[in-house]
Design a protein around this motif. Sequence first.
Motif, PDB file in Angstrom:
ATOM      1  N   GLY A   1      41.257  41.067  47.865  1.00 47.00           N
ATOM      2  CA  GLY A   1      41.348  40.592  49.240  1.00 47.00           C
ATOM      3  C   GLY A   1      41.997  41.599  50.157  1.00 47.00           C
ATOM      4  O   GLY A   1      42.479  42.653  49.727  1.00 47.00           O
ATOM      5  N   VAL A   2      42.023  41.272  51.433  1.00 46.51           N
ATOM      6  CA  VAL A   2      42.524  42.176  52.460  1.00 46.51           C
ATOM      7  C   VAL A   2      44.005  42.473  52.269  1.00 46.51           C
ATOM      8  O   VAL A   2      44.442  43.625  52.375  1.00 46.51           O
ATOM      9  CB  VAL A   2      42.268  41.582  53.854  1.00 46.51           C
ATOM     10  CG1 VAL A   2      43.038  42.345  54.925  1.00 46.51           C
ATOM     11  CG2 VAL A   2      40.787  41.604  54.172  1.00 46.51           C
ATOM     12  N   SER A   3      44.809  41.456  51.995  1.00 40.96           N
ATOM     13  CA  SER A   3      46.254  41.684  51.876  1.00 40.96           C
ATOM     14  C   SER A   3      46.562  42.649  50.740  1.00 40.96           C
ATOM     15  O   SER A   3      47.443  43.504  50.854  1.00 40.96           O
ATOM     16  CB  SER A   3      46.998  40.363  51.681  1.00 40.96           C
ATOM     17  OG  SER A   3      46.575  39.717  50.495  1.00 40.96           O
ATOM     18  N   GLN A   4      45.831  42.527  49.641  1.00 42.20           N
ATOM     19  CA  GLN A   4      46.033  43.438  48.519  1.00 42.20           C
ATOM     20  C   GLN A   4      45.592  44.853  48.885  1.00 42.20           C
ATOM     21  O   GLN A   4      46.275  45.832  48.573  1.00 42.20           O
ATOM     22  CB  GLN A   4      45.262  42.937  47.293  1.00 42.20           C
ATOM     23  CG  GLN A   4      45.577  43.712  46.025  1.00 42.20           C
ATOM     24  CD  GLN A   4      44.774  43.200  44.834  1.00 42.20           C
ATOM     25  OE1 GLN A   4      43.976  42.272  44.967  1.00 42.20           O
ATOM     26  NE2 GLN A   4      44.984  43.791  43.681  1.00 42.20           N
TER      27      GLN A   4
ATOM     28  N   THR B   1      40.555  54.707  46.978  1.00 40.81           N
ATOM     29  CA  THR B   1      39.361  53.924  46.685  1.00 40.81           C
ATOM     30  C   THR B   1      39.808  52.638  46.012  1.00 40.81           C
ATOM     31  O   THR B   1      40.676  52.665  45.133  1.00 40.81           O
ATOM     32  CB  THR B   1      38.406  54.694  45.760  1.00 40.81           C
ATOM     33  OG1 THR B   1      38.028  55.922  46.386  1.00 40.81           O
ATOM     34  CG2 THR B   1      37.154  53.888  45.453  1.00 40.81           C
ATOM     35  N   VAL B   2      39.263  51.510  46.423  1.00 45.49           N
ATOM     36  CA  VAL B   2      39.606  50.235  45.795  1.00 45.49           C
ATOM     37  C   VAL B   2      38.374  49.675  45.093  1.00 45.49           C
ATOM     38  O   VAL B   2      37.251  49.896  45.525  1.00 45.49           O
ATOM     39  CB  VAL B   2      40.162  49.221  46.816  1.00 45.49           C
ATOM     40  CG1 VAL B   2      41.421  49.764  47.476  1.00 45.49           C
ATOM     41  CG2 VAL B   2      39.134  48.842  47.863  1.00 45.49           C
ATOM     42  N   GLN B   3      38.643  48.979  44.015  1.00 49.28           N
ATOM     43  CA  GLN B   3      37.550  48.493  43.169  1.00 49.28           C
ATOM     44  C   GLN B   3      37.352  46.996  43.351  1.00 49.28           C
ATOM     45  O   GLN B   3      38.303  46.206  43.230  1.00 49.28           O
ATOM     46  CB  GLN B   3      37.845  48.821  41.706  1.00 49.28           C
ATOM     47  CG  GLN B   3      36.626  48.754  40.820  1.00 49.28           C
ATOM     48  CD  GLN B   3      36.792  49.504  39.510  1.00 49.28           C
ATOM     49  OE1 GLN B   3      37.865  50.000  39.191  1.00 49.28           O
ATOM     50  NE2 GLN B   3      35.727  49.576  38.734  1.00 49.28           N
ATOM     51  N   ILE B   4      36.138  46.596  43.652  1.00 50.68           N
ATOM     52  CA  ILE B   4      35.747  45.190  43.754  1.00 50.68           C
ATOM     53  C   ILE B   4      35.077  44.793  42.449  1.00 50.68           C
ATOM     54  O   ILE B   4      34.045  45.363  42.067  1.00 50.68           O
ATOM     55  CB  ILE B   4      34.830  44.968  44.963  1.00 50.68           C
ATOM     56  CG1 ILE B   4      35.640  45.111  46.262  1.00 50.68           C
ATOM     57  CG2 ILE B   4      34.153  43.594  44.896  1.00 50.68           C
ATOM     58  CD1 ILE B   4      34.827  44.950  47.536  1.00 50.68           C
ATOM     59  N   GLU B   5      35.675  43.805  41.760  1.00 49.28           N
ATOM     60  CA  GLU B   5      35.227  43.472  40.406  1.00 49.28           C
ATOM     61  C   GLU B   5      35.188  41.975  40.139  1.00 49.28           C
ATOM     62  O   GLU B   5      34.987  41.568  38.986  1.00 49.28           O
ATOM     63  CB  GLU B   5      36.156  44.122  39.379  1.00 49.28           C
ATOM     64  CG  GLU B   5      36.309  45.622  39.518  1.00 49.28           C
ATOM     65  CD  GLU B   5      37.229  46.203  38.469  1.00 49.28           C
ATOM     66  OE1 GLU B   5      36.750  46.426  37.346  1.00 49.28           O
ATOM     67  OE2 GLU B   5      38.414  46.408  38.770  1.00 49.28           O
ATOM     68  N   THR B   6      35.406  41.144  41.164  1.00 46.74           N
ATOM     69  CA  THR B   6      35.456  39.698  40.963  1.00 46.74           C
ATOM     70  C   THR B   6      34.696  38.999  42.077  1.00 46.74           C
ATOM     71  O   THR B   6      34.401  39.597  43.120  1.00 46.74           O
ATOM     72  CB  THR B   6      36.914  39.194  40.972  1.00 46.74           C
ATOM     73  OG1 THR B   6      37.461  39.421  42.279  1.00 46.74           O
ATOM     74  CG2 THR B   6      37.757  39.885  39.921  1.00 46.74           C
TER      75      THR B   6
ATOM     76  N   GLY C   1      36.730  39.220  45.228  1.00 47.67           N
ATOM     77  CA  GLY C   1      36.540  40.487  45.908  1.00 47.67           C
ATOM     78  C   GLY C   1      35.188  40.580  46.577  1.00 47.67           C
ATOM     79  O   GLY C   1      35.052  41.123  47.684  1.00 47.67           O
ATOM     80  N   LEU C   2      34.181  40.027  45.919  1.00 49.77           N
ATOM     81  CA  LEU C   2      32.831  40.010  46.491  1.00 49.77           C
ATOM     82  C   LEU C   2      32.817  39.228  47.805  1.00 49.77           C
ATOM     83  O   LEU C   2      32.240  39.685  48.800  1.00 49.77           O
ATOM     84  CB  LEU C   2      31.869  39.377  45.484  1.00 49.77           C
ATOM     85  CG  LEU C   2      30.411  39.236  45.896  1.00 49.77           C
ATOM     86  CD1 LEU C   2      29.770  40.585  46.146  1.00 49.77           C
ATOM     87  CD2 LEU C   2      29.641  38.465  44.807  1.00 49.77           C
ATOM     88  N   ALA C   3      33.464  38.087  47.830  1.00 50.88           N
ATOM     89  CA  ALA C   3      33.488  37.268  49.046  1.00 50.88           C
ATOM     90  C   ALA C   3      34.227  37.961  50.182  1.00 50.88           C
ATOM     91  O   ALA C   3      33.911  37.744  51.359  1.00 50.88           O
ATOM     92  CB  ALA C   3      34.145  35.919  48.738  1.00 50.88           C
ATOM     93  N   ALA C   4      35.200  38.814  49.831  1.00 47.70           N
ATOM     94  CA  ALA C   4      36.012  39.484  50.848  1.00 47.70           C
ATOM     95  C   ALA C   4      35.549  40.916  51.098  1.00 47.70           C
ATOM     96  O   ALA C   4      36.238  41.662  51.803  1.00 47.70           O
ATOM     97  CB  ALA C   4      37.472  39.489  50.410  1.00 47.70           C
ATOM     98  N   ALA C   5      34.392  41.298  50.569  1.00 48.66           N
ATOM     99  CA  ALA C   5      33.982  42.706  50.600  1.00 48.66           C
ATOM    100  C   ALA C   5      33.935  43.282  52.007  1.00 48.66           C
ATOM    101  O   ALA C   5      34.404  44.397  52.254  1.00 48.66           O
ATOM    102  CB  ALA C   5      32.628  42.866  49.910  1.00 48.66           C
TER     103      ALA C   5
END
Length: 270
Positions: A104-107, A152-157, A160-164
């Motif tokens: 998410g954004v905060s992370q 670089t941040v990794q989207i893996e869930t 994360g997909l919903a917040a991409a």
Amino acid sequence: MPIHLTPTPTFADRLRAADRALFGMWSCAGSPLVAEICAGSGLDIVLIDGEHSPIGLESILAQLQAVAAYPAVPLVRAPIGDPVILKQLLDLGAQNLLVPMVDGVSQAEAMVRAVRYPPLGVRGVGSALARSSRWSRIPDYLARAHELVSLTVQIETTEGLAAAADIAAVDGVDAILVGPADLAASMGLLGQQNHPDVVAAVEDVIRAGRAAGTPVGVNAFDPATADRYVAAGAAYVLVGSDVTLLARASEGLATRFIGDDPAAPAPASY
């Protein structure tokens, strides 16, 4: 008289300058020699994996030193998005960091702060003692450090997909990497990273990144899938790893010279 050094371009710099998709591979064996072989392959990126590989800070340092002689850009994956670990990786000279499992954004914003000195962030100040500044041989390192590091941040869930789209828009996130293996697991499709739903989800992230002006890359060890992601607009693709190449090639030798064992399990694909 001390030598004043010029920092090398970051991963973000390389992505901005590229007129094609970049291609790379993972360095997972923990060997500086193997990392050097990978760096001399002609690929654009060597991704040194600190999450799923048996390596620590000293090994990452040795691999960075081995790769430094080659044009390939080194990208270092932290085991976790912990500010202390990110500080250590930065201080040992990792210019380009990859943080896994950003949901998410905060992370994402917290990771940006972790790789920047105050007042822009919370990175601890120890550059005079560290390889990051080449022991204060890079002029004005403290003032320029945020320009000399890429995140670089990794989207893996599925989270994360919903917040991409929102993650891609975070100032200080230079690129995104989609991890289809964990994403597939999060979608209830464990081991099926080439499932149509997973591929479609990856392409959704690529579109979100392009809309925000943030490069998106992806793991794709299957060449046809890698080609599809490039056609969809992926800025970079990780197309193999040292350990999987060795595993498959050694199995090929055994098959060629010994023959197939019908009782042996089929090798898993990444």
